[in-house]
Each structure stands twice: as C-alpha cells, then as structure tokens.
Design an enzyme around this catalytic site. Structure first.
Site, PDB file in Angstrom:
ATOM      1  N   GLU A 202       0.928  -1.205   0.052  1.00  0.00           N
ATOM      2  CA  GLU A 202       0.017  -0.142  -0.096  1.00  0.00           C
ATOM      3  C   GLU A 202       0.859   1.417  -0.022  1.00  0.00           C
ATOM      4  OE1 GLU A 202      -3.904  -1.137   2.518  1.00  0.00           O
ATOM      5  OE2 GLU A 202      -2.680   0.513   3.397  1.00  0.00           O
ATOM      6  N   ARG A 294     -17.092  -6.452  14.820  1.00  0.00           N
ATOM      7  CA  ARG A 294     -17.465  -6.661  16.206  1.00  0.00           C
ATOM      8  C   ARG A 294     -17.783  -5.347  17.181  1.00  0.00           C
ATOM      9  NH1 ARG A 294     -12.703  -4.527  18.167  1.00  0.00           N
ATOM     10  NH2 ARG A 294     -10.783  -5.284  16.684  1.00  0.00           N
TER      11      ARG A 294
HETATM   12  P1  ADP Z   1      -3.919  -3.941  11.909  1.00  0.00           P
HETATM   13  O1  ADP Z   1      -5.366  -4.705  11.419  1.00  0.00           O
HETATM   14  O2  ADP Z   1      -2.932  -4.469  11.995  1.00  0.00           O
HETATM   15  O3  ADP Z   1      -4.462  -3.123  13.126  1.00  0.00           O
HETATM   16  P2  ADP Z   1      -4.661  -1.543  10.182  1.00  0.00           P
HETATM   17  O4  ADP Z   1      -4.727  -1.574   8.659  1.00  0.00           O
HETATM   18  O5  ADP Z   1      -5.906  -1.535  10.954  1.00  0.00           O
HETATM   19  O6  ADP Z   1      -3.399  -2.805  10.935  1.00  0.00           O
HETATM   20  O7  ADP Z   1      -3.639  -0.345  10.543  1.00  0.00           O
HETATM   21  C1  ADP Z   1      -3.142  -0.066  11.764  1.00  0.00           C
HETATM   22  C2  ADP Z   1      -2.658   1.322  11.980  1.00  0.00           C
HETATM   23  O8  ADP Z   1      -1.381   1.432  11.100  1.00  0.00           O
HETATM   24  C3  ADP Z   1      -3.523   2.546  11.447  1.00  0.00           C
HETATM   25  O9  ADP Z   1      -4.250   3.220  12.123  1.00  0.00           O
HETATM   26  C4  ADP Z   1      -2.566   3.390  10.958  1.00  0.00           C
HETATM   27  O10 ADP Z   1      -1.936   4.123  11.956  1.00  0.00           O
HETATM   28  C5  ADP Z   1      -1.398   2.668  10.318  1.00  0.00           C
HETATM   29  N1  ADP Z   1      -1.861   2.397   8.736  1.00  0.00           N
HETATM   30  C6  ADP Z   1      -2.232   1.457   8.191  1.00  0.00           C
HETATM   31  N2  ADP Z   1      -2.183   1.446   6.950  1.00  0.00           N
HETATM   32  C7  ADP Z   1      -1.368   2.628   6.527  1.00  0.00           C
HETATM   33  C8  ADP Z   1      -1.225   3.215   5.482  1.00  0.00           C
HETATM   34  N3  ADP Z   1      -1.311   2.665   4.095  1.00  0.00           N
HETATM   35  N4  ADP Z   1      -0.265   4.485   5.477  1.00  0.00           N
HETATM   36  C9  ADP Z   1      -0.113   5.055   6.809  1.00  0.00           C
HETATM   37  N5  ADP Z   1      -0.428   4.386   8.018  1.00  0.00           N
HETATM   38  C10 ADP Z   1      -1.022   3.231   7.915  1.00  0.00           C
END
Ligand code: ADP
Length: 497
Positions: A202, A294
């Site tokens: 990403e 959830r």
């Molecule tokens: P997980 O399921 O492991 O918690 P997430 O996809 O929900 O992962 O992402 C967790 C955190 O990581 C987000 O709240 C953000 O702070 C950071 N994050 C995720 N994707 C990106 C991205 N493409 N660019 C910048 N920060 C990101």
C-alpha cells in the site's frame, strides 16, 4: 425470532461486565465463562451463572469453541455475545453458534470471513466505490514485479499482512534498497503470527489520521452509522486515546465518509455492530483501511455522544428486530474522550507491567464513566491483554471534555504497577492534541520517557499535602487560586510539562 432470555458472554474483564450490565437491564439472564486465572474475577461474580472452561492460557479456555458451546448448552443460554478479541472475529465460532441452534450476537460467518482478510475486504468494497489506498489488490509473490509496483506507487510504501491485525506484519519501506529485506521480514512475521504469509503493498500515507465509523445493520437490510471516532493517538500502531467526534471532520467530509462506511457494510451484507476504519491524509482525502466485525474497545465514546447503548442494540438486532431509528434521527451531542489505562510502563517502551493493584480508586463525578474489570487488591493476570480500565469523559465541548479527562486522571489512584495514566495526562496537556493538529505519528514525534519524571518524591508529596491542608484550614477568600498551584502529586508518575 425468539426473545432472548439468557446470554452467555464468551469473554472476560471489562467487556464481559459491560455486556452483562446491558443484558441485565433488559431482563436477560447472564452466563459467564472463566479460566483458572479468573476464578475471582468480577465478571464471574456479576453473572447469574458461571462455567469454568479451563486453564489460564486462552488457547485452553477463552479460545475453545467446543467448551464455550458446551457451557451455553448446559446452562440453556439461547445466545452468545463474543465481546472483542478472543473469538469475536472468528467465522468458525459464529458458524458453530449457528449450528448449535443459538444466536450469535454479531455478524454472519460470511461477513466475518470477507472482512477478516484485508485483501478480500478491499476487493469487496472496491465494487461499492469506496476509496482505497493505492496499492496491490493481490498477494505479492514475485519480488521484481512488486518492486516495479512500489516504484509506480512511489515510496514510502507499506507492506502489510493480508491476515493482519494488531499492527503485526506491517513494514514501512522508504526506498527500493530496503525492499527485499523488509518484505522478507513482513512475510516471516505474518507467517508466525497468523499462519498465513500473504502480504500486499500500500502507499504509505504520510501524516495519516485514523478515523473510524461506527456502523450498525439489522437483518432487514437497513444500515446506519453513529458517526466517527478519532483514534490517531497510537503506540505500536495500537490505539491508546480515542475521541468522538473528530476535531478535523467538516460536516461534508463526515457525510461522505459515513456514506462510504455504510457502503462497506453493504458490500458484505452486514448486520450487527461494526467499525469501518479509514485513514485520512493531510489534504483530508480518506481511504478505507479495514472493517472490524465486532464491538470495538472504544465504543463508549460513541455511546456518550449519541446516548445509545450499543450492546442493547446488538441484542435487539440479533433477535431480529429492526433498527429503531433512521440516519436523519441521529445527532452528535457534545464531545467524549476515552483514555485506556493499561498496566504498561510508558517509560519502558510501553511494555506490560503486570502486578497487583495495591491502591485502586476510580474517579467520579458528572460525565465520567469508568469501564473496568478490577478492584483494589486484585492482580492483573499475565495471560491476557493488560488493560485495566477505560476512562471515558463526556462534556459539552472538546475543550471541556479534555479538562474533565485531566481532572479524572488526577483523581484516579493506582499504585502497585505502572500505568498509561501519566502518558494520557501528557497527551491531554499537549499543544498538538489540544489544537487538534496531530496524526498517528504523535507518540513518535512528541513523547519521550523523560516527560514523565521519576516516581513522586514522598517528601515532596508530604509537603504538598501539608501545605494543602494548611490552606484549606485557613479561612480566607483568596485561597482557591493558591490551592490550584499545589495540588498534591498523584499516584502515577507525574508529568511536568
Ligand atoms: P491492524 O489490523 O494490524 O491493526 P490496520 O490496517 O488497521 O492494521 O492499521 C493500523 C494502523 O496502521 C492504522 O491506524 C494507521 O495508523 C497505520 N496504517 C495502516 N495503513 C497505513 C497506510 N497505508 N499508511 C499509513 N499508515 C497506515
């Protein structure tokens, strides 16, 4: 659909208690399950019945689908609430509850499955015009192809585990030279954490804010949202302070994000409570991150600003009732802030600091809610998440909610272990937080362990207390202001900024 008369709560700690409280108010009986480590736990005492399900390790107790279904059968529970964590996002559990002829208080196994994989989720929502972070839509297996895609997207990029959760298997890559090494690390982390090494790329959104929408669907195809929560204050990609509403959303962006969140839910035929997570860049463009199928840890801030009990709504929707309101009926009332009180040492990289709550006194007063699962004298078991409590404060405006949170943190007394309270106090005072100009890099950018000075000096504390007592005993009118300056230091490491 039958009226539910008895619910088994397949969880522990604050969330088990929180669910049982709502059930009780609805006249529904509750069943707790507990492991060896939780014999004395509050959720066990609170429930009408409790069933022992095994050894402390979650794999022997709270993650055992067979034992939990068995406990529900034995006690005659018609429905199971999974809380958050443990089995809450496990489609096999939702299916097993269904197969046992009981009601799962959550979404269908299919919705959980689609949203459980970040890649499958992206594929599903893309058809509904939900904005996605630029990146790959398939798992990467060819490193050269992946490098080319990364170049097209532009560095920095983020490598993520498709099965990811809890920030695991996530790697930032600044330039092409680091690509191979970081990718190998992400794959190995994902394999060991999730048994699935698929990763994808990403664009790394710089200075992102984490904004999520609380959505709710019923079994009749209606979906609404209960506005957003801002969760940008994170350590290790995990939330520690949340608030609702977000200080950056304009009514127009809120409307567009809310519609996108509803579309995400519709893309997988969702019913029940769910959370659609987005990141927002510094030009206020938003992108879908993932959906949590959830109830979320931070759901109370939404309850405070809407006045709606989300657990009661989960129960009604699970038994087939229609959502009792439409989107246009909903309004935001005031502002709510939640700080998570973890048994962690912020000055030691937020590592868990397990121990006994020698003193445990909750703050009180108007607009303050504490959701916890402990009492003074209890120990925080080492087997589970080290969260002690959630402190939620609600007031008319953001500033007032922050002031109330500071007061409540001051009033909270916890000794016997380190907690995140002092860190949360630091956040509440910080100019970037107060002005609303912050992003997920807040902790990395501003927080240094030195801002939490050493444990309060007992002599200093004694002096402050003596001075305070002296002033209170002296009947003159000018003392209110003076008292303010010598508030005795609290029991958590005091932040002197
Ligand atoms: P997980 O399921 O492991 O918690 P997430 O996809 O929900 O992962 O992402 C967790 C955190 O990581 C987000 O709240 C953000 O702070 C950071 N994050 C995720 N994707 C990106 C991205 N493409 N660019 C910048 N920060 C990101």
């Amino acid at each position: 659909m039958p009226q539910i008369k008895k619910i088994l709560v397949a969880n522990r700690g604050e969330i088990a208690l929180r669910v049982m409280r709502s059930a009780k108010e609805m006249g529904i009986k509750t069943v707790a399950v507990y492991s060896e480590a939780d014999r004395e736990a509050l959720h066990v005492r609170f429930a009408d019945e409790a069933v022992f399900i095994g050894a402390p390790a979650s794999s022997e107790s709270y993650l055992r689908i067979d034992k939990i279904i068995d406990a529900a059968r034995k006690t005659g529970a018609q429905a199971i609430h999974p809380g958050y964590g443990f089995l809450s996002e496990n489609e096999d559990f939702s299916q097993a509850v269904d197969d046992a002829g009981m009601i799962f208080i959550g979404p269908s196994p299919k919705s959980i499955e689609v949203m459980g994989s970040k890649l499958a989720a992206k594929e599903a929502v893309a058809k509904f015009n939900v904005p996605l972070v630029p990146g790959t839509s398939e798992p990467i297996d060819d490193i050269n192809k992946a490098k080319k895609i990364a170049k097209d997207i532009g560095y920095p990029i983020l490598i993520k585990a498709s099965a990811g959760g809890g920030g695991k298997g996530m790697r930032i890559v600044e330039n092409e030279n680091e690509f191979q090494e970081q990718m190998e690390r992400a794959v190995s982390e994902a394999t060991s954490a999730f048994g699935d090494g698929s990763v994808f790329i990403e664009k790394y959104v710089t200075k992102p804010r984490h904004i999520e929408f609380q959505i709710f669907g019923d079994k009749h195809g209606n979906v609404i949202h209960f506005f957003e929560r801002e969760c940008s204050i994170q350590r290790r990609h995990q939330k520690v302070v949340e608030e609702a509403p977000s200080s950056v959303l304009t009514p127009d962006i809120r409307k567009r994000m809310g519609e996108a969140a509803i579309n995400v839910a519709k893309s997988c035929g969702y019913y029940g409570a769910g959370t659609v997570e987005f990141i927002l860049d510094d030009s206020l463009n938003f992108y879908f991150l993932e959906m949590n199928t959830r109830l979320q840890v931070e759901h109370p801030v939404t309850e405070m600003i809407t006045g709606i009990d989300l657990v009661k709504l989960q129960i009604s929707v699970a038994q087939g009732e229609k959502l009792p309101f439409k989107q246009e009926d909903l309004k935001i009332h005031g502002h709510a802030v939640e700080v998570r009180v973890y048994a962690e040492d912020p000055s030691n990289n937020f590592l868990p600091d397990i121990g006994t709550l020698q003193t445990y006194k909750r703050p009180q007063g108007n607009g303050i809610r504490v959701d916890d699962g402990f009492e003074q004298g209890m120990s925080i078991p080492f087997y589970y998440d080290p969260m002690i409590a959630k402190l939620i404060c609600h007031a008319e405006t953001r500033e007032m909610a922050i002031e109330k949170t500071i007061r409540a943190i001051q009033e909270y007394e916890i000794t016997g272990l380190e907690t995140t309270l002092g860190f949360c106090n630091f956040v509440m005072h910080h100019e970037a937080f107060r002005s609303g100009k912050f992003d997920t890099g807040f902790v990395g950018k501003y927080f240094k362990p030195e801002v939490l000075t050493a444990t309060p000096d007992p002599a200093e504390e004694e002096l402050a207390a003596a001075l305070s007592a002296h002033i209170l005993a002296t009947p003159t009118s000018t003392h209110a202001a003076t008292q303010h300056e010598i508030v005795p230091v609290s029991k958590w490491k005091k932040n002197r900024i």
